[in-house]
Motif scaffolding. Structure first.
Motif, PDB file in Angstrom:
ATOM      1  N   THR A  54     -17.377 -43.033  20.872  1.00 34.77           N
ATOM      2  CA  THR A  54     -16.505 -42.470  19.749  1.00 34.77           C
ATOM      3  C   THR A  54     -15.698 -43.624  18.829  1.00 34.77           C
ATOM      4  O   THR A  54     -14.941 -43.400  18.276  1.00 34.77           O
ATOM      5  CB  THR A  54     -15.412 -41.330  20.449  1.00 34.77           C
ATOM      6  OG1 THR A  54     -14.673 -41.961  21.231  1.00 34.77           O
ATOM      7  CG2 THR A  54     -16.419 -40.237  21.117  1.00 34.77           C
ATOM      8  N   ALA A  55     -15.737 -44.840  19.620  1.00 30.28           N
ATOM      9  CA  ALA A  55     -15.085 -45.811  18.884  1.00 30.28           C
ATOM     10  C   ALA A  55     -15.385 -45.882  17.534  1.00 30.28           C
ATOM     11  O   ALA A  55     -16.425 -45.780  16.983  1.00 30.28           O
ATOM     12  CB  ALA A  55     -15.361 -47.436  19.709  1.00 30.28           C
ATOM     13  N   GLY A  56     -14.485 -46.117  16.590  1.00 29.46           N
ATOM     14  CA  GLY A  56     -14.676 -45.971  15.180  1.00 29.46           C
ATOM     15  C   GLY A  56     -14.380 -44.673  14.777  1.00 29.46           C
ATOM     16  O   GLY A  56     -13.868 -44.549  13.354  1.00 29.46           O
ATOM     17  N   SER A  57     -14.478 -43.591  15.363  1.00 24.07           N
ATOM     18  CA  SER A  57     -14.082 -42.182  15.005  1.00 24.07           C
ATOM     19  C   SER A  57     -12.850 -41.853  15.497  1.00 24.07           C
ATOM     20  O   SER A  57     -12.071 -40.978  14.812  1.00 24.07           O
ATOM     21  CB  SER A  57     -15.466 -41.333  15.358  1.00 24.07           C
ATOM     22  OG  SER A  57     -16.769 -41.815  14.679  1.00 24.07           O
ATOM     23  N   LEU A  58     -12.683 -41.892  16.671  1.00 27.49           N
ATOM     24  CA  LEU A  58     -11.391 -41.728  17.383  1.00 27.49           C
ATOM     25  C   LEU A  58     -10.775 -42.761  18.188  1.00 27.49           C
ATOM     26  O   LEU A  58     -11.500 -43.894  18.278  1.00 27.49           O
ATOM     27  CB  LEU A  58     -11.893 -40.515  18.466  1.00 27.49           C
ATOM     28  CG  LEU A  58     -12.681 -39.309  18.038  1.00 27.49           C
ATOM     29  CD1 LEU A  58     -13.101 -38.525  19.078  1.00 27.49           C
ATOM     30  CD2 LEU A  58     -11.494 -38.557  17.217  1.00 27.49           C
ATOM     31  N   PRO A  59      -9.382 -42.578  18.492  1.00 31.24           N
ATOM     32  CA  PRO A  59      -8.859 -43.547  19.026  1.00 31.24           C
ATOM     33  C   PRO A  59      -9.039 -43.846  20.426  1.00 31.24           C
ATOM     34  O   PRO A  59      -8.052 -44.048  21.442  1.00 31.24           O
ATOM     35  CB  PRO A  59      -7.199 -43.374  18.730  1.00 31.24           C
ATOM     36  CG  PRO A  59      -7.187 -42.150  18.278  1.00 31.24           C
ATOM     37  CD  PRO A  59      -8.525 -41.315  17.892  1.00 31.24           C
ATOM     38  N   VAL A  60     -10.229 -43.322  20.948  1.00 28.56           N
ATOM     39  CA  VAL A  60     -10.710 -43.550  22.273  1.00 28.56           C
ATOM     40  C   VAL A  60     -12.258 -44.094  22.344  1.00 28.56           C
ATOM     41  O   VAL A  60     -12.769 -43.829  21.411  1.00 28.56           O
ATOM     42  CB  VAL A  60     -10.673 -42.378  23.162  1.00 28.56           C
ATOM     43  CG1 VAL A  60      -9.430 -41.805  23.354  1.00 28.56           C
ATOM     44  CG2 VAL A  60     -11.517 -41.493  22.356  1.00 28.56           C
ATOM     45  N   GLU A  61     -12.439 -45.116  22.983  1.00 28.91           N
ATOM     46  CA  GLU A  61     -13.660 -45.813  23.061  1.00 28.91           C
ATOM     47  C   GLU A  61     -14.934 -44.898  23.319  1.00 28.91           C
ATOM     48  O   GLU A  61     -15.893 -44.872  22.684  1.00 28.91           O
ATOM     49  CB  GLU A  61     -13.654 -46.894  23.873  1.00 28.91           C
ATOM     50  CG  GLU A  61     -12.817 -48.138  23.772  1.00 28.91           C
ATOM     51  CD  GLU A  61     -13.230 -48.829  22.471  1.00 28.91           C
ATOM     52  OE1 GLU A  61     -14.602 -48.975  22.434  1.00 28.91           O
ATOM     53  OE2 GLU A  61     -12.447 -49.255  21.726  1.00 28.91           O
ATOM     54  N   SER A  62     -14.803 -43.900  24.299  1.00 31.20           N
ATOM     55  CA  SER A  62     -15.856 -42.964  24.423  1.00 31.20           C
ATOM     56  C   SER A  62     -15.142 -41.759  25.413  1.00 31.20           C
ATOM     57  O   SER A  62     -14.055 -41.691  25.702  1.00 31.20           O
ATOM     58  CB  SER A  62     -16.782 -43.823  25.589  1.00 31.20           C
ATOM     59  OG  SER A  62     -16.222 -44.270  26.738  1.00 31.20           O
ATOM     60  N   LEU A  63     -16.276 -40.701  25.486  1.00 32.30           N
ATOM     61  CA  LEU A  63     -15.875 -39.618  26.106  1.00 32.30           C
ATOM     62  C   LEU A  63     -17.062 -39.152  26.891  1.00 32.30           C
ATOM     63  O   LEU A  63     -18.297 -39.477  26.767  1.00 32.30           O
ATOM     64  CB  LEU A  63     -15.636 -38.403  25.225  1.00 32.30           C
ATOM     65  CG  LEU A  63     -14.360 -38.503  24.247  1.00 32.30           C
ATOM     66  CD1 LEU A  63     -14.531 -37.465  22.903  1.00 32.30           C
ATOM     67  CD2 LEU A  63     -13.215 -38.499  25.070  1.00 32.30           C
ATOM     68  N   ALA A  64     -16.558 -38.420  28.138  1.00 33.05           N
ATOM     69  CA  ALA A  64     -17.695 -38.140  29.101  1.00 33.05           C
ATOM     70  C   ALA A  64     -18.620 -37.258  28.724  1.00 33.05           C
ATOM     71  O   ALA A  64     -18.320 -36.399  27.762  1.00 33.05           O
ATOM     72  CB  ALA A  64     -16.838 -37.518  30.424  1.00 33.05           C
ATOM     73  N   ALA A  65     -19.686 -37.119  29.116  1.00 28.52           N
ATOM     74  CA  ALA A  65     -20.932 -36.062  28.966  1.00 28.52           C
ATOM     75  C   ALA A  65     -20.273 -35.015  29.390  1.00 28.52           C
ATOM     76  O   ALA A  65     -19.672 -34.571  30.207  1.00 28.52           O
ATOM     77  CB  ALA A  65     -22.188 -36.573  29.803  1.00 28.52           C
ATOM     78  N   GLY A  66     -20.441 -33.837  28.425  1.00 30.09           N
ATOM     79  CA  GLY A  66     -20.064 -32.275  28.711  1.00 30.09           C
ATOM     80  C   GLY A  66     -18.557 -32.160  28.240  1.00 30.09           C
ATOM     81  O   GLY A  66     -17.876 -31.295  28.329  1.00 30.09           O
ATOM     82  N   SER A  67     -17.941 -33.057  27.568  1.00 30.23           N
ATOM     83  CA  SER A  67     -16.789 -32.938  26.887  1.00 30.23           C
ATOM     84  C   SER A  67     -16.887 -31.985  25.592  1.00 30.23           C
ATOM     85  O   SER A  67     -17.780 -31.847  24.972  1.00 30.23           O
ATOM     86  CB  SER A  67     -16.259 -34.331  26.259  1.00 30.23           C
ATOM     87  OG  SER A  67     -15.878 -35.400  27.345  1.00 30.23           O
TER      88      SER A  67
ATOM     89  N   LEU B 217     -19.479 -19.210  26.406  1.00 28.15           N
ATOM     90  CA  LEU B 217     -20.895 -19.213  26.235  1.00 28.15           C
ATOM     91  C   LEU B 217     -21.588 -20.793  25.951  1.00 28.15           C
ATOM     92  O   LEU B 217     -22.087 -21.527  26.478  1.00 28.15           O
ATOM     93  CB  LEU B 217     -21.751 -18.148  25.917  1.00 28.15           C
ATOM     94  CG  LEU B 217     -21.895 -17.070  26.529  1.00 28.15           C
ATOM     95  CD1 LEU B 217     -22.591 -15.918  25.671  1.00 28.15           C
ATOM     96  CD2 LEU B 217     -22.327 -16.855  27.682  1.00 28.15           C
ATOM     97  N   LEU B 218     -21.073 -20.979  24.662  1.00 28.17           N
ATOM     98  CA  LEU B 218     -21.432 -22.342  24.045  1.00 28.17           C
ATOM     99  C   LEU B 218     -20.993 -23.388  24.855  1.00 28.17           C
ATOM    100  O   LEU B 218     -21.737 -24.526  25.029  1.00 28.17           O
ATOM    101  CB  LEU B 218     -21.107 -22.104  22.645  1.00 28.17           C
ATOM    102  CG  LEU B 218     -22.022 -21.309  21.823  1.00 28.17           C
ATOM    103  CD1 LEU B 218     -21.815 -22.000  20.207  1.00 28.17           C
ATOM    104  CD2 LEU B 218     -23.518 -21.714  21.988  1.00 28.17           C
ATOM    105  N   THR B 219     -19.711 -23.572  25.001  1.00 31.44           N
ATOM    106  CA  THR B 219     -18.927 -24.541  25.665  1.00 31.44           C
ATOM    107  C   THR B 219     -19.586 -24.808  27.224  1.00 31.44           C
ATOM    108  O   THR B 219     -19.659 -25.908  27.686  1.00 31.44           O
ATOM    109  CB  THR B 219     -17.442 -24.435  25.627  1.00 31.44           C
ATOM    110  OG1 THR B 219     -17.105 -23.309  26.404  1.00 31.44           O
ATOM    111  CG2 THR B 219     -16.965 -24.652  24.251  1.00 31.44           C
ATOM    112  N   GLY B 220     -19.828 -23.707  27.780  1.00 34.78           N
ATOM    113  CA  GLY B 220     -20.345 -23.798  29.120  1.00 34.78           C
ATOM    114  C   GLY B 220     -21.836 -24.240  29.159  1.00 34.78           C
ATOM    115  O   GLY B 220     -22.112 -25.284  29.897  1.00 34.78           O
ATOM    116  N   ARG B 221     -22.651 -23.899  28.376  1.00 31.35           N
ATOM    117  CA  ARG B 221     -24.047 -24.452  27.974  1.00 31.35           C
ATOM    118  C   ARG B 221     -23.755 -26.005  27.846  1.00 31.35           C
ATOM    119  O   ARG B 221     -24.595 -26.858  28.391  1.00 31.35           O
ATOM    120  CB  ARG B 221     -24.702 -23.785  26.970  1.00 31.35           C
ATOM    121  CG  ARG B 221     -26.373 -24.358  26.804  1.00 31.35           C
ATOM    122  CD  ARG B 221     -27.086 -24.041  28.097  1.00 31.35           C
ATOM    123  NE  ARG B 221     -28.394 -24.772  28.130  1.00 31.35           N
ATOM    124  CZ  ARG B 221     -29.368 -24.229  27.407  1.00 31.35           C
ATOM    125  NH1 ARG B 221     -29.411 -22.992  27.050  1.00 31.35           N
ATOM    126  NH2 ARG B 221     -30.546 -24.774  27.455  1.00 31.35           N
TER     127      ARG B 221
END
Length: 470
Positions: free
Chosen positions: A4-17, A142-146
């Motif tokens: 997510t670097a360049g879009s957010l002030p964090v380098e990356s986010l975990a799968a399932g975020s 449902l959607l966030t769980g999937r």
């Protein structure tokens, strides 16, 4: 991990975020969502866009980076298409259809070998206009769980600036946006840590001019529009119901929100728990009540279905109504139509406030109209001149009004997937004793309201309002 670097002030986010992008109108939430999806596509990931107020054709024209393979669109505007990347859903109120289409898209990408998928919902705010809180919570649960189970990155936009409540518990990453001194700013809260505010350049979204694709109706009056929209009244009959009272109430609330009359009947010799939809004497569709109840309450079986019940599909007519709508509901609908114009920076908004003092009574409203005008949207405001509005380029004020313009709360926006709202205040003595009760500041004020996205009606209203101006 998702970069997510360049879009957010964090380098990356975990799968399932699960990200919820919060901020005031025109703070850049849609721009951020598109940026996150496009960055994933560029990195070889799949992307699913759930769009509630921009059809797929317009989306692809506005964002060429998404007009590629590896992108699927769940188009809840109901706009027909032959593009096999697009899953068409009749309406933003069809949460069951959206859930089914999204599940199909996720499954297709997984089977095609994609191990990273980004899912974007634009926007939660629009869905809130068409569905109650309970249905919305179940839908996002449902959607966030999937998404979590599939290891996807789930992103949605919301005009809410708080982000708390039951819905907030479904998201583990909070992205806030605001208008800073030099432009849009963003910060992120994840794992209990909040970053500093950082400036963010908006993603380049192309302006798409509106081209009329249908013949506009010739509008004679606001009442004429109401007659056109309600002239094919639908009725849903729940025959010999055996489902619980709570399910019946959920069915009633859902269909009445689609301007469908709901009746319950005991019919000797007829099967139990059947829902019949008809227009006058014309039969349209039938389903088991238990199937309809499961669809409107968004239970866990939704993700295992392949189709939406026929009575629901037949009920969608691009028109919604509420005989006793409170001001908060109308503000949400109005704001949604207004903001859609701002996202494209094109088109015209006509807004009737009854009195001009109501424009500035809420500082956010006047600020929004000034920002819409600055973005290139042509603004027309109608109302009794009980105050003088400041002059502003791009905003025209109309005070020489006919009776219907003076007495109606209305918002009409042209452009791709435009919309129109008409509402007349209900006299207190006409509100039934068991009518709506609430604690908002306008308690006791209700409106007979109807709103639609029917292009022929919206364009007809734009032409009609243009003729009313001196």
């Amino acid at each position: 991990m998702y970069t997510t670097a360049g879009s957010l002030p964090v380098e990356s986010l975990a799968a399932g975020s699960r990200l919820r992008c919060l901020g005031p109108p025109m703070a850049g939430k849609r721009s951020l969502l598109i940026e996150l999806l496009a960055a994933g596509v560029d990195a070889g990931e799949a992307a699913i866009v759930i769009t509630t107020d921009m059809d797929a054709k317009t989306l692809f024209a506005a964002v060429p980076a998404l007009d590629v393979e590896g992108v699927a669109v769940v188009d809840a505007t109901g706009t027909a298409t032959t593009d096999d990347r697009v899953h068409v859903v009749n309406s933003p109120s069809d949460l069951t259809g959206i859930a089914i289409a999204t599940t199909e898209a996720v499954t297709a990408f997984t089977e095609a070998g994609y191990d990273r998928i980004r899912v974007g919902v634009d926007s939660l705010s629009t869905l809130r206009v068409y569905s109650d809180g309970k249905r919305l919570f179940r839908f996002f649960h449902l959607l966030t769980g999937r998404a979590r189970d599939e290891g996807a990155l789930f992103v949605c936009t919301d005009h809410d600036t708080d982000g708390g409540g039951a819905l907030g518990s479904l998201f583990d990453v909070r992205v806030e946006l605001r208008e800073g001194e030099t432009g849009s700013e963003r910060r992120v809260t994840v794992d209990g840590e909040t970053t500093e505010w950082e400036p963010a350049a908006p993603y380049d979204v192309q302006r798409v001019e509106h081209e009329r694709t249908v013949h506009a109706i010739s509008v004679r009056s606001f009442q004429h529009v109401r007659d056109v929209l309600t002239g094919d009244d639908l009725t849903l009959v729940a025959c010999n119901p055996t489902v619980g009272d709570s399910d019946l109430e959920a069915i009633r609330a859902f269909f009445e929100g689609l301007a469908v009359t709901v009746e319950t009947r005991q019919v000797e010799g007829f099967p139990n728990s059947v829902a019949l939809l008809h227009r006058g004497g014309e039969f349209l569709a039938a389903d088991q009540l238990v199937t309809v109840a499961a669809a409107v309450t968004i239970d866990d079986s939704v993700l295992r279905r392949e189709t939406v019940p026929d009575v629901i599909q037949q009920a969608y007519r691009s028109v919604h109504g509420d005989h006793y709508a409170d001001p908060q509901t109308l503000v949400r609908v109005s704001r949604q139509f207004e903001l859609e114009a701002g996202r494209g920076g094109v088109g015209t908004v006509h807004a009737g406030f009854r009195r001009l003092s109501r424009v500035t009574a809420d500082a956010e409203t006047w600020d929004l109209y000034r920002r819409l005008a600055a973005a290139g949207v042509e603004i027309h405001i109608y109302g009794e001149p009980d105050i003088d509005l400041p002059d502003h380029e791009g905003i025209t004020v109309h005070t020489d009004l006919t009776d219907e313009l003076r007495e109606t709360w209305f918002v009409v926006r042209d452009g791709p997937t435009g919309g129109a709202l008409l509402a007349e205040e209900v006299e207190p003595e006409t509100v039934p004793e068991d009518g709506p009760v609430d604690d908002h500041p306008h308690r006791g004020r209700y409106y007979d309201a109807i709103w639609t996205r029917r292009a022929d009606v919206v364009d007809g209203l734009v032409d009609y309002l243009g003729k009313q101006q001196p």
